[in-house]
Write an enzyme that holds these catalytic residues in place. Structure first.
Site, PDB file in Angstrom:
ATOM      1  N   LYS A 104      -0.591  -9.834  -8.305  1.00  0.00           N
ATOM      2  CA  LYS A 104       0.759  -9.703  -7.753  1.00  0.00           C
ATOM      3  C   LYS A 104       0.898 -10.481  -6.456  1.00  0.00           C
ATOM      4  CE  LYS A 104       0.687  -5.180  -7.605  1.00  0.00           C
ATOM      5  NZ  LYS A 104      -0.593  -4.930  -8.282  1.00  0.00           N
ATOM      6  N   THR A 105      -0.072 -10.285  -5.611  1.00  0.00           N
ATOM      7  CA  THR A 105       0.000 -10.957  -4.322  1.00  0.00           C
ATOM      8  C   THR A 105      -0.127 -12.462  -4.501  1.00  0.00           C
ATOM      9  OG1 THR A 105      -0.986  -9.001  -3.360  1.00  0.00           O
ATOM     10  CG2 THR A 105      -0.960 -10.985  -2.010  1.00  0.00           C
ATOM     11  N   ASP A 292       6.442  -7.491  -0.798  1.00  0.00           N
ATOM     12  CA  ASP A 292       5.201  -7.044  -1.453  1.00  0.00           C
ATOM     13  C   ASP A 292       5.088  -5.525  -1.320  1.00  0.00           C
ATOM     14  OD1 ASP A 292       2.847  -7.249  -2.807  1.00  0.00           O
ATOM     15  OD2 ASP A 292       1.742  -8.305  -1.248  1.00  0.00           O
ATOM     16  N   GLU A 293       4.310  -4.906  -2.174  1.00  0.00           N
ATOM     17  CA  GLU A 293       4.028  -3.460  -2.092  1.00  0.00           C
ATOM     18  C   GLU A 293       5.303  -2.628  -2.010  1.00  0.00           C
ATOM     19  OE1 GLU A 293       0.965  -2.621  -2.457  1.00  0.00           O
ATOM     20  OE2 GLU A 293      -0.404  -3.873  -1.276  1.00  0.00           O
ATOM     21  N   GLN A 323       0.132   2.842  -7.496  1.00  0.00           N
ATOM     22  CA  GLN A 323      -0.498   2.673  -6.189  1.00  0.00           C
ATOM     23  C   GLN A 323       0.386   3.152  -5.051  1.00  0.00           C
ATOM     24  OE1 GLN A 323      -3.018  -0.916  -5.586  1.00  0.00           O
ATOM     25  NE2 GLN A 323      -2.104  -1.633  -7.484  1.00  0.00           N
ATOM     26  N   ARG A 711     -10.434  -1.183  -5.968  1.00  0.00           N
ATOM     27  CA  ARG A 711     -10.757  -2.222  -4.985  1.00  0.00           C
ATOM     28  C   ARG A 711     -12.031  -2.957  -5.371  1.00  0.00           C
ATOM     29  NH1 ARG A 711      -6.456  -3.207  -3.940  1.00  0.00           N
ATOM     30  NH2 ARG A 711      -6.130  -1.820  -5.693  1.00  0.00           N
TER      31      ARG A 711
HETATM   32  N1  LIG Z   1      -4.726 -16.364 -12.716  1.00  0.00           N
HETATM   33  C1  LIG Z   1      -5.795 -16.005 -12.016  1.00  0.00           C
HETATM   34  N2  LIG Z   1      -6.973 -16.591 -12.211  1.00  0.00           N
HETATM   35  C2  LIG Z   1      -8.053 -16.218 -11.511  1.00  0.00           C
HETATM   36  N3  LIG Z   1      -8.062 -15.268 -10.584  1.00  0.00           N
HETATM   37  C3  LIG Z   1      -6.923 -14.622 -10.337  1.00  0.00           C
HETATM   38  C4  LIG Z   1      -5.730 -14.958 -11.014  1.00  0.00           C
HETATM   39  N4  LIG Z   1      -4.760 -14.162 -10.559  1.00  0.00           N
HETATM   40  C5  LIG Z   1      -5.319 -13.381  -9.612  1.00  0.00           C
HETATM   41  N5  LIG Z   1      -6.616 -13.641  -9.478  1.00  0.00           N
HETATM   42  C6  LIG Z   1      -7.554 -12.982  -8.565  1.00  0.00           C
HETATM   43  O1  LIG Z   1      -7.533 -11.603  -8.828  1.00  0.00           O
HETATM   44  C7  LIG Z   1      -7.696 -10.868  -7.619  1.00  0.00           C
HETATM   45  C8  LIG Z   1      -6.570  -9.899  -7.436  1.00  0.00           C
HETATM   46  O2  LIG Z   1      -5.385 -10.592  -7.156  1.00  0.00           O
HETATM   47  P1  LIG Z   1      -4.254  -9.988  -6.246  1.00  0.00           P
HETATM   48  O3  LIG Z   1      -4.846  -9.458  -4.991  1.00  0.00           O
HETATM   49  O4  LIG Z   1      -3.168 -10.960  -6.117  1.00  0.00           O
HETATM   50  O5  LIG Z   1      -3.824  -8.772  -7.143  1.00  0.00           O
HETATM   51  P2  LIG Z   1      -2.775  -7.643  -6.845  1.00  0.00           P
HETATM   52  O6  LIG Z   1      -2.040  -7.430  -8.098  1.00  0.00           O
HETATM   53  O7  LIG Z   1      -1.994  -7.937  -5.640  1.00  0.00           O
HETATM   54  O8  LIG Z   1      -3.724  -6.425  -6.617  1.00  0.00           O
HETATM   55  P3  LIG Z   1      -3.408  -5.046  -5.878  1.00  0.00           P
HETATM   56  O9  LIG Z   1      -2.297  -4.388  -6.614  1.00  0.00           O
HETATM   57  O10 LIG Z   1      -4.677  -4.282  -6.039  1.00  0.00           O
HETATM   58  O11 LIG Z   1      -3.082  -5.364  -4.477  1.00  0.00           O
HETATM   59  C9  LIG Z   1      -7.768 -11.882  -6.509  1.00  0.00           C
HETATM   60  O12 LIG Z   1      -9.106 -12.097  -6.181  1.00  0.00           O
HETATM   61  C10 LIG Z   1      -7.154 -13.104  -7.108  1.00  0.00           C
HETATM   62  O13 LIG Z   1      -7.674 -14.266  -6.547  1.00  0.00           O
END
Ligand SMILES: Nc1ncnc2c1ncn2[C@@H]1O[C@H](COP(=O)(O)OP(=O)(O)OP(=O)(O)O)[C@@H](O)[C@H]1O
Length: 910
Positions: A104-105, A292-293, A323, A711
């Site tokens: 997401k981030t 975000d969030e 979350q 995490r």
């Molecule tokens: N398409 C992709 N290919 C490879 N790695 C990815 C890809 N998308 C995300 N990642 C990796 O996955 C991990 C999680 O990504 P991110 O932090 O953006 O997720 P998130 O959805 O925001 O998580 P959370 O909800 O826990 O905050 C990061 O290390 C990111 O680099």
DNA sequence: CCTCTCCCCGTTTTT
DNA sequence: CGGGGAGAGG
């Protein structure tokens, strides 16, 4: 969002735009219940109809060297189809709902880059709201890679609070707010509240309860009147009475704050809201809003969001209901649905592939969250390997538990062939105070660590003293600050004298400081006869000098602080108070000074950038007009910007340090990730916390555990003590009920690293993972000049001019905490065996000697990239005269650890 | 006015 | 066990 540098750059699948097929689903996403539920009340996914051809004519700003290369836009690589759709979606409103680790981030980051590079949106017209300042910094760092520092610096980015603070400093006069308002922290607010409650409700023992209640009303943008309205018609008399009391306290509290030109945290939003009401045109410049969030926004933040995008109606929100862990401070998950209602045509995007964790971790986490019966199930799968089983086990007591953690870390680092470093680990707990037992164990085990949660740097008495002086100089009406420092160091002006001054100030309708000034000038003040005018005059002289210094636009805040501590003989004061503690306290003051110097330096950078900016492009239309016809003289005072920044940072904002294990609360770990995570203290009194009442709160506690578990990237431990000390006593506990679903020591049934609880040995698959990650880190080192990976937003090499945003960019404002906790008997902390890897050894250009040229030992150590020893060691170092330049590790090893008190009191089971 | 001591209270999570 | 408030003594 990233928690460690390790996570910052991650091995990625060789293929981009991996086509997802259901057949990839593994483990966790038990397909049976899932498929149906999502679409019920939700719009069908709208596939972006951009046929994405890399239009060669779409060039980014020519001044930005990192523009579109031949191979296409880098920011669009490493995205799967769903992410790609979310990033490039042309629909004005985009709602992204997705589970942990699904990127997401990453999507937000890439989308910002996409808006700028491909769609020619001007960065200053993009607003990005993050949950913490740290998240903002990390995102800034990532975006910078795609669009370059110049463009990145122009983005409007920060927390709701930081963004509002900034707007209020600039336009506050429109709602009768002076731009030099002080931001009160919780302690300040409490001090205020105490006095008010004493007057209104003398027998109340817990003034902070009032604060809490008031805060909940403010989170909904409600005032005292609403308190009374909230009482149901048939309420019992005592309830009515209570509401009246609350309303009364509420009113007085707000009046007091207003009278002294102080805003508390909630006020930033409340007044921010008012500002938008008064100036709807503020949204003219906000073409794109991204938040975000979003699951953890409260009502007023929701309103602010809608107001920000009122004009252009372009909104991207990202969130995960599973979350949502901040309902206790009035966050409201249903804000997600409200946005859906408000933007019926919004594109709903679900990201279903988790890139972070192993299958085993995801399965375990999924089991935990699935117990929430009311939850809307959603898809989440991973193509990552099964990995090792989650290790879930009880220990005799908290000490043993902590030792277990240390042993695991030591074992993994020792057998990790240099590929595993301390920065790869995090230890997460429910309550801040639990970090204490951990810290003791870590110190004894000599494992470098940093603690998040617990006493924060800016809450330390010595820091608050200095800041109070500065605040008073900036805002003479700031009464709490006045009270704090008027008798520091002792000037013979105690409570009674202060009381008289306050009374006089109230009677004359002037500030306490003005009263002090009158007295110092030998004027007579009604009601005050005997007072130490000489001392008062000294005090006034100091403040006046500070004000004078602050008024110089080019003052270095460090110089101001330096003058302040010397004029007040602050060091001598500390020594007199407690010779033992004085050294570390004084070091903390030095660290603050150092921080201030860095801040001033970054302001200088910004100034230069600004000037270039003005020269380069003057076709600025609509926005900033009103800045010109209004006196904004003082918005640019370095002192004020420093204080503003300082008020808004929290300890989560500390830069990550690869040489240290992170010890953190579960809440503060949100959005972060580490290769190895320990969730510690997961017993029935902590998860759910014994103070939680009602099913809703229990569910939130469960989600908290879920957040913690998710995490982890490769290894997850969940442990609990069987006995724990409470109020000095020793009580039996049991494993958290949430963990029943992960029955047995390991889950799921797959290979485990641990057959016993003694010492782990890294196996091949694990080693492979770490090796790959390290390689990737080296290849993708953030910049060639070599700033440490993960050192988010750290002031980099002198050459790298960064257009910093003075209000929201707070990279250098969380100094290394010198004195984590005073009463630790054990000393010593050193890198555990195994040493450091290439990634942590990347050369790092030292911070430029800034303004005043103050550099503390800690700063030296920090910029050298060396592990920073905890307080006690540094103190020792000073004492032996070896300041700064010594290798911290050597120094520490020379310190013989003394046996800690914690060692002796193991209580046998039963 | 300052400081020392005793006693009571209570332990979520934070921008 | 620890912080903070109340009360006594210097
Ligand atoms: N398409 C992709 N290919 C490879 N790695 C990815 C890809 N998308 C995300 N990642 C990796 O996955 C991990 C999680 O990504 P991110 O932090 O953006 O997720 P998130 O959805 O925001 O998580 P959370 O909800 O826990 O905050 C990061 O290390 C990111 O680099």
């Amino acid at each position: 969002m990233i928690g460690s540098a390790a996570a910052n750059v991650k091995p990625e699948p060789a293929t981009n735009h991996t086509v997802m097929t259901k057949s990839h689903q593994s483990g966790v996403a038990t397909a049976k219940q899932e498929p149906v539920e999502q679409k019920s009340d939700i719009k069908p996914d709208i596939k972006p109809d951009v046929k994405f051809d890399m239009k060669p004519d779409l060039k980014p700003d020519v001044r930005d060297e990192s523009g579109a290369p031949e191979g296409g836009f880098p920011h669009l690589q490493s995205l799967n189809d769903a992410q790609f759709g979310a990033v490039t979606c042309d629909n004005p409103a985009v709602i992204i709902l997705a589970g942990p680790g699904s990127g997401k981030t990453r999507v937000i980051t890439s989308r910002v880059a996409d808006l700028v590079l491909r769609r020619d949106v001007r960065p200053e017209n993009i607003v990005v709201v993050t949950f913490t300042n740290k998240a903002a910094n990390e995102m800034r760092e990532r975006i910078q890679k795609a669009i370059g520092p110049y463009m990145t610096g122009r983005l409007q980015m920060g927390t709701f609070h930081a963004l509002c603070a900034k707007l209020l400093r600039k336009h506050g006069y429109r709602i009768e707010l002076k731009s030099n308002f002080t931001i009160a922290d919780r302690q300040d607010s409490e001090a205020y509240m105490k006095r008010i409650v004493k007057a209104v409700d003398p027998k109340c023992t817990k003034p902070t309860n009032y604060l809490w209640d008031i805060s909940k009303f403010k989170a909904r943008n409600q005032g005292p009147a609403d308190v009374l309205n909230a009482v149901s018609p048939g309420a019992a008399p005592w309830e009515v009475r209570k509401a009246q009391l609350l309303a009364d306290v509420f009113t007085r509290y707000q009046d007091e704050l207003k009278a002294h030109n102080i805003l508390d945290f909630d006020d930033l939003l409340v007044y921010g809201h008012q500002l938008f009401m008064a100036m709807p045109e503020l949204s003219d410049g906000m073409h794109e809003v991204l938040v975000d969030e979003f699951q953890d926004t409260n009502a007023i933040q929701y309103d602010l969001t809608t107001m920000m995008c009122a004009k252009h109606q372009h909104l991207t929100i990202v969130g995960d209901p599973d979350q949502s862990i901040y309902a206790w401070r009035a966050a409201d998950v249903t804000n997600l649905h409200k946005v859906q209602k408000l933007f019926p045509a919004a594109s709903m995007i679900h990201l279903e592939e988790n890139y972070r964790s192993t299958q085993a971790i995801l399965q375990a986490a999924h089991r935990v969250i699935s117990q929430d019966k009311k939850r809307i199930a959603k898809q989440l799968y991973t193509n990552n390997p099964m990995g090792h089983a989650v290790f879930a086990k009880g220990h005799l007591n908290s000490q043993r538990e902590a030792e277990f953690v240390c042993n695991q870390i030591r074992g993994l680092v020792a057998t990790g062939q240099g590929q595993i470093i301390n920065g790869d680990f995090a230890v997460l707990v429910r309550s801040g105070y639990l970090t204490r037992a951990l810290e003791e164990a870590f110190v004894r085990a000599k494992i470098p660590h940093r603690i998040i949660g617990g006493m924060r740097f800016y809450e330390r008495a010595e820091i608050k003293d200095v800041l109070a002086y500065l605040r008073l100089a900036d805002n003479p009406h700031d009464r709490p600050s006045f009270e704090r420092v008027i008798n520091v160091p002792a000037r013979g002006i105690g409570d009674t004298s202060v009381g008289h001054i306050i009374d006089a100030a109230n009677a004359l309708q002037i500030s306490c400081y003005d009263v002090a000034k009158k007295l110092a000038n030998k004027e007579t003040v009604p009601g005050i006869k005997r007072i130490s005018r000489v001392k008062l005059a000294e005090f006034v002289a100091v403040i006046e000098k500070l004000r004078e210094m602050a008024a110089q636009p080019d003052t270095n805040v460090a110089d101001i602080i330096a003058y302040l501590v010397s004029a007040t003989k602050y060091e001598a004061y500390l020594k007199a108070k407690d010779a033992k503690e004085a050294t570390t306290r004084w070091e903390n003051v030095q660290e603050l000074l150092n921080t201030a110097a860095q801040h001033s330096a970054s302001l200088d950078d910004k100034e230069e950038e600004k000037n270039e900016d003005d020269d380069a492009m003057d076709e600025d239309e609509d926005e900033d007009d009103d800045r010109r016809d209004k006196p904004t003289v003082d918005t640019n005072v370095p002192l004020r910007s420093f204080l503003n920044s300082v008020s808004l940072v929290s300890d989560i904002d500390q830069e990550t340090d690869q040489s240290k294990v992170t010890i953190s609360t579960l809440h503060a770990a949100k959005g972060l990730e580490w290769p190895v995570v320990f969730v510690v203290g997961a017993d029935a009194s902590q998860l759910p916390h014994s103070l939680s009442t009602g099913p809703a709160q229990i569910e939130e506690e469960r989600r908290l555990l879920y957040v913690g578990m998710t995490r982890a990237e490769r290894l997850l431990y969940v442990t609990w003590p069987e006995r724990r000390t409470r109020y000095g006593g020793d009580e039996a506990t049991i494993r958290s009920p949430f963990l029943a679903c992960i029955d047995g020591a390991t889950f799921p049934k797959t290979k485990t690293l641990l057959l016993t609880t003694t010492s782990p040995t890294v196996d091949k698959s694990l080693l492979e993972f770490f090796t790959k990650m390290r390689q990737h880190q080296v290849e993708h080192a953030p910049n060639p000049t070599g700033s440490q990976p993960g050192a988010a937003g750290t002031p980099a090499a002198p050459t790298a001019k960064r257009p910093l945003d003075l209000d929201t960019d707070l990279p250098d404002l969380v100094p290394v905490l010198k004195k984590p906790r005073p009463p630790l008997a054990v000393q010593g902390s050193a890198p555990a065996a195994g040493g450091f890897t290439a990634a942590s050894q990347l050369p790092r250009t030292p911070t430029p000697p800034s303004g005043g040229g103050f550099t503390s030992a800690a700063a030296l150590l920090r910029t050298a990239g060396a592990p920073v020893a905890p307080a006690k060691d540094r103190r020792k170092k000073k004492a032996t005269g070896a300041a700064g330049a010594v290798n911290a590790a050597d120094q520490v090893l020379a310190t013989k650890p003394k046996r800690g008190s914690a060692g002796r009191k193991y209580v046998s089971k039963k």
